[in-house]
Design a protein around this motif. Structure first.
Motif, PDB file in Angstrom:
ATOM      1  N   VAL A 210       0.817  -1.223   0.000  1.00  0.00           N
ATOM      2  CA  VAL A 210       0.000   0.000   0.000  1.00  0.00           C
ATOM      3  C   VAL A 210       0.848   1.269   0.000  1.00  0.00           C
ATOM      4  CG1 VAL A 210      -1.726   1.285   1.341  1.00  0.00           C
ATOM      5  CG2 VAL A 210      -1.899  -1.187   1.142  1.00  0.00           C
ATOM      6  N   GLU A 211       2.076   1.177   0.472  1.00  0.00           N
ATOM      7  CA  GLU A 211       2.888   2.382   0.647  1.00  0.00           C
ATOM      8  C   GLU A 211       3.001   3.251  -0.607  1.00  0.00           C
ATOM      9  OE1 GLU A 211       7.511   3.486   1.489  1.00  0.00           O
ATOM     10  OE2 GLU A 211       6.678   1.867   2.703  1.00  0.00           O
ATOM     11  N   PRO A 212       3.261   2.697  -1.813  1.00  0.00           N
ATOM     12  CA  PRO A 212       3.351   3.570  -2.997  1.00  0.00           C
ATOM     13  C   PRO A 212       2.075   4.356  -3.260  1.00  0.00           C
ATOM     14  CG  PRO A 212       4.280   1.400  -3.458  1.00  0.00           C
ATOM     15  CD  PRO A 212       3.583   1.295  -2.142  1.00  0.00           C
ATOM     16  N   GLU A 213       0.908   3.722  -3.046  1.00  0.00           N
ATOM     17  CA  GLU A 213      -0.351   4.424  -3.263  1.00  0.00           C
ATOM     18  C   GLU A 213      -0.560   5.523  -2.231  1.00  0.00           C
ATOM     19  OE1 GLU A 213      -1.979   3.867  -5.941  1.00  0.00           O
ATOM     20  OE2 GLU A 213      -0.874   2.074  -6.520  1.00  0.00           O
ATOM     21  N   ILE A 214      -0.184   5.242  -0.978  1.00  0.00           N
ATOM     22  CA  ILE A 214      -0.329   6.237   0.087  1.00  0.00           C
ATOM     23  C   ILE A 214       0.569   7.439  -0.192  1.00  0.00           C
ATOM     24  CG2 ILE A 214       0.027   6.703   2.547  1.00  0.00           C
ATOM     25  CD1 ILE A 214      -2.390   4.963   2.011  1.00  0.00           C
ATOM     26  N   LYS A 215       1.794   7.175  -0.622  1.00  0.00           N
ATOM     27  CA  LYS A 215       2.722   8.278  -0.912  1.00  0.00           C
ATOM     28  C   LYS A 215       2.168   9.189  -2.003  1.00  0.00           C
ATOM     29  CE  LYS A 215       7.306   6.666   0.424  1.00  0.00           C
ATOM     30  NZ  LYS A 215       8.629   6.211  -0.043  1.00  0.00           N
ATOM     31  N   ALA A 216       1.668   8.577  -3.081  1.00  0.00           N
ATOM     32  CA  ALA A 216       1.133   9.383  -4.179  1.00  0.00           C
ATOM     33  C   ALA A 216      -0.061  10.205  -3.718  1.00  0.00           C
ATOM     34  CB  ALA A 216       0.745   8.476  -5.341  1.00  0.00           C
ATOM     35  N   LEU A 217      -0.922   9.596  -2.927  1.00  0.00           N
ATOM     36  CA  LEU A 217      -2.103  10.286  -2.429  1.00  0.00           C
ATOM     37  C   LEU A 217      -1.719  11.443  -1.511  1.00  0.00           C
ATOM     38  CD1 LEU A 217      -5.153  10.270  -2.488  1.00  0.00           C
ATOM     39  CD2 LEU A 217      -5.139   8.546  -0.685  1.00  0.00           C
ATOM     40  N   MET A 218      -0.752  11.200  -0.622  1.00  0.00           N
ATOM     41  CA  MET A 218      -0.301  12.243   0.299  1.00  0.00           C
ATOM     42  C   MET A 218       0.336  13.410  -0.447  1.00  0.00           C
ATOM     43  SD  MET A 218      -1.124  11.538   3.376  1.00  0.00           S
ATOM     44  CE  MET A 218      -1.450  10.240   4.566  1.00  0.00           C
ATOM     45  N   LEU A 219       1.161  13.095  -1.442  1.00  0.00           N
ATOM     46  CA  LEU A 219       1.815  14.172  -2.183  1.00  0.00           C
ATOM     47  C   LEU A 219       0.804  14.965  -2.995  1.00  0.00           C
ATOM     48  CD1 LEU A 219       4.490  15.540  -2.779  1.00  0.00           C
ATOM     49  CD2 LEU A 219       4.829  13.973  -4.697  1.00  0.00           C
ATOM     50  N   GLU A 220      -0.209  14.298  -3.531  1.00  0.00           N
ATOM     51  CA  GLU A 220      -1.235  15.023  -4.296  1.00  0.00           C
ATOM     52  C   GLU A 220      -2.001  15.981  -3.389  1.00  0.00           C
ATOM     53  OE1 GLU A 220      -4.815  14.230  -7.454  1.00  0.00           O
ATOM     54  OE2 GLU A 220      -4.724  13.025  -5.641  1.00  0.00           O
ATOM     55  N   MET A 221      -2.395  15.511  -2.211  1.00  0.00           N
ATOM     56  CA  MET A 221      -3.124  16.400  -1.301  1.00  0.00           C
ATOM     57  C   MET A 221      -2.249  17.572  -0.873  1.00  0.00           C
ATOM     58  SD  MET A 221      -5.709  14.199   1.094  1.00  0.00           S
ATOM     59  CE  MET A 221      -4.505  13.124   1.853  1.00  0.00           C
ATOM     60  N   LEU A 222      -0.965  17.296  -0.650  1.00  0.00           N
ATOM     61  CA  LEU A 222      -0.038  18.347  -0.233  1.00  0.00           C
ATOM     62  C   LEU A 222       0.129  19.402  -1.328  1.00  0.00           C
ATOM     63  CD1 LEU A 222       1.945  19.088   2.081  1.00  0.00           C
ATOM     64  CD2 LEU A 222       3.693  17.830   0.828  1.00  0.00           C
ATOM     65  N   VAL A 223       0.393  18.936  -2.545  1.00  0.00           N
ATOM     66  CA  VAL A 223       0.651  19.858  -3.663  1.00  0.00           C
ATOM     67  C   VAL A 223      -0.628  20.554  -4.105  1.00  0.00           C
ATOM     68  CG1 VAL A 223       1.362  19.973  -6.075  1.00  0.00           C
ATOM     69  CG2 VAL A 223       2.692  18.616  -4.450  1.00  0.00           C
ATOM     70  N   SER A 224      -1.722  19.788  -4.233  1.00  0.00           N
ATOM     71  CA  SER A 224      -2.958  20.346  -4.790  1.00  0.00           C
ATOM     72  C   SER A 224      -3.769  21.129  -3.769  1.00  0.00           C
ATOM     73  CB  SER A 224      -3.822  19.223  -5.379  1.00  0.00           C
ATOM     74  OG  SER A 224      -3.140  18.553  -6.400  1.00  0.00           O
ATOM     75  N   CYS A 225      -3.944  20.569  -2.566  1.00  0.00           N
ATOM     76  CA  CYS A 225      -4.818  21.208  -1.576  1.00  0.00           C
ATOM     77  C   CYS A 225      -4.083  22.256  -0.745  1.00  0.00           C
ATOM     78  CB  CYS A 225      -5.424  20.156  -0.653  1.00  0.00           C
ATOM     79  SG  CYS A 225      -6.395  18.921  -1.520  1.00  0.00           S
ATOM     80  N   PHE A 226      -2.922  21.892  -0.247  1.00  0.00           N
ATOM     81  CA  PHE A 226      -2.207  22.836   0.619  1.00  0.00           C
ATOM     82  C   PHE A 226      -1.620  23.985  -0.198  1.00  0.00           C
ATOM     83  CE2 PHE A 226       1.247  24.445   3.226  1.00  0.00           C
ATOM     84  CZ  PHE A 226       0.642  24.534   4.471  1.00  0.00           C
TER      85      PHE A 226
END
Length: 526
Positions: A201-217
């Motif tokens: 699961v780690e690769p999917e979690i990393k991509a999701l976390m980076l997307e929220m960081l870059v897009s939302c934050f």
């Protein structure tokens, strides 16, 4: 905390170390007080210790074992040395390692920019500084750190993050991404006629976390596939380079110089270019006032922000991924806990602080995750003066100036006296969210149950609230969408900048029946 006045010896660089050499050769303890540590031998053949008590090219990828070396045989001691150890090599400042929660709290509380307070020790962060720059909130100390901390307070604080419109942005981004992942998973299961899938699961979690960081934050516009397939792998390799560089690059040579002689460094050079591109995309959104940039109260030019943006991108990705993957990894090995969390989040359709507050067992799961498997497994400090710290239970420790201090959070959170059956109802070294229910019934004060998951004191992690927001959203939704179990029951850790499950969070997962119809519109989230 009290410090002594400077002396003639203190004012001459290097003389203090020279004066201390006879004491070091004779093995005289430079510490004093009720918490006085026990000396650890540099070389101890035949002792059975896990490794040498310092990082070197042969053990730097196993930092938790290095910390364990300090406490090898400590259980046989009854005095303060059981939880406080030091290394004193002639010609070098002493190294203090403590797993005493009260001492850790006292030192973190006495860390700051005032005279005589503890600094953050920059020695373990040299690789990070070479990769991102030294002018960062992470690497700086004193007044410069204080100014940067003040600037970061607005966008990182609860007031900025815990707003309905901010939650909606995170939620919408998350729903869109989860829908895509869910559609792919469902298509895979249908095409293979399987009911479950085994994946890390780690690769999917990393991509999701980076997307929220870059897009939302930050409000930057970036395709998910590019985040997952280009920027996440590049950042993974940059972080791995940072860990190696801290230990092996004693001369401080740049990647550009080393790339002339090695293919590995040419790859690192390319990864740093990707890192720079991602940073540029984030800074471009600043001028549009997107995301939380509108909360950023500074007219500093972009170039003065680059280093901090890089630290934040890499650090936040590491910490939140660690936090989320450990929570999923623990729940994968504790099906009863997983179902209790599901029962709480199943009825939550709108993510908000109020809804999260009602999911109390879920909150206990996250606290237990940070206690047992913290992302930040040690916190580095340095004594700027001869000083004395006093713990909340009235004990004291005198620490000499220049001492390098490793606050061993990983092992402090596993001390039986503090976290074991007598104190919490469960062994300290097992995952048991129910211990937090017991602590609440006992009326234990928060200062007695600190797990230091985000640090403590003035230098507490500025991204604490963002991390809690992202991890609660990701883990809550994961439990709501999937039923999952671990591929193996063993759950060892790997550690670098942060800790993570060594198996990459390898789980067998299947869609929960109620997730399928929801996914056709908008996947439910916690």
């Amino acid at each position: 905390m009290a410090n002594s006045a400077g002396t003639f010896v203190d004012r001459i660089p290097g003389l203090r170390r020279l004066v201390c050499v006879p004491r070091q050769v004779l093995g005289i303890n430079p510490f004093a007080g009720d918490c006085r540590p026990t000396r650890v031998r540099l070389i101890a053949p035949g002792s059975g210790r896990p490794t040498l008590p310092f990082p070197h090219p042969g053990n730097y990828r196993e930092p938790i074992r290095i910390l364990e070396t300090y406490f090898h045989g400590a259980e046989e001691e009854q005095g303060p040395g059981r939880h406080n150890r030091y290394l004193d090599v002639p010609g070098f400042p002493p190294v203090l390692v403590t797993r005493d929660s009260a001492v850790i709290r006292a030192i973190l509380t006495a860390t700051g920019d005032r005279e005589g307070q503890f600094d953050r020790d920059t020695l373990p962060s040299t690789g990070i500084a070479r990769a991102t720059g030294k002018d960062t909130l992470l690497f700086s100390n004193g007044p410069f750190w204080r100014r940067q901390r003040k600037i970061a307070a607005s966008p990182f604080g609860k007031t900025a993050l815990f707003q309905p419109e901010r939650f909606q942005e995170f939620e919408e981004t998350f729903r869109r991404t989860v829908r895509q992942r869910l559609d792919l998973l469902r298509a895979h299961l249908e095409s293979t006629r399987q009911s479950e899938l085994e994946i890390p699961v780690e690769p999917e979690i990393k991509a999701l976390m980076l997307e929220m960081l870059v897009s939302c934050f930050f409000g930057a516009e970036l395709e998910y596939d590019r985040i997952r397939n280009e920027f996440v792998p590049a950042l993974e390799r940059v972080i791995d380079h940072i860990v190696r560089d801290t230990v092996t690059n004693r001369l401080g040579l740049s990647v550009n110089v080393l790339a002339k002689f090695s293919g590995r460094f040419r790859q690192a050079q390319a990864d740093f270019r990707s890192f720079d591109e991602l940073t540029d995309l984030v800074l471009q959104s600043r001028h549009r006032g997107d995301g939380l940039w509108k909360q950023f109260k500074s007219d500093a030019p972009d170039e003065l922000l680059r280093s901090n943006i890089k630290v934040f991108l890499a650090g936040a990705l590491e910490a939140t991924t660690s936090y989320a993957t450990w929570a999923i990894s623990h729940l994968a090995r504790h099906p009863d806990a997983q179902e209790r969390v599901f029962a709480e989040v199943d009825c939550i359709d709108e993510y908000s602080p109020e809804c999260l507050e009602q999911a109390r067992y879920f909150r206990h799961v996250l606290d237990e995750t940070l206690r047992l498997t913290p992302s930040l497994y040690f916190l580095p400090r340095r004594a700027t003066a001869d000083c004395s710290v006093e713990t909340s239970d009235g004990r004291s420790m005198q620490i000499p100036r220049g001492t390098h201090i490793l606050l061993d959070v990983w092992h402090a959170n596993r001390v039986q006296q503090q976290w074991g059956e007598a104190a919490t109802g469960y062994p300290a070294d097992v995952f048991a969210p129910q211990r937090w229910e017991n602590l609440a019934r006992q009326g234990r004060r928060s200062k007695d149950t600190l797990h230091f998951g985000f640090g403590h004191g003035a230098r507490v992690c500025p991204g604490k609230h963002l991390g809690e927001l992202e991890v609660s959203l990701v883990v809550g939704a994961f439990v709501k969408l999937f039923r999952f179990s671990a591929a193996t029951q063993e759950n060892p850790a790997r550690a670098g900048v942060s800790t993570k499950p060594a198996d990459g969070t390898l789980v067998r997962l299947s869609l929960r029946p109620q997730a399928v119809p929801h996914a056709q519109t908008a996947p439910p989230v916690a």
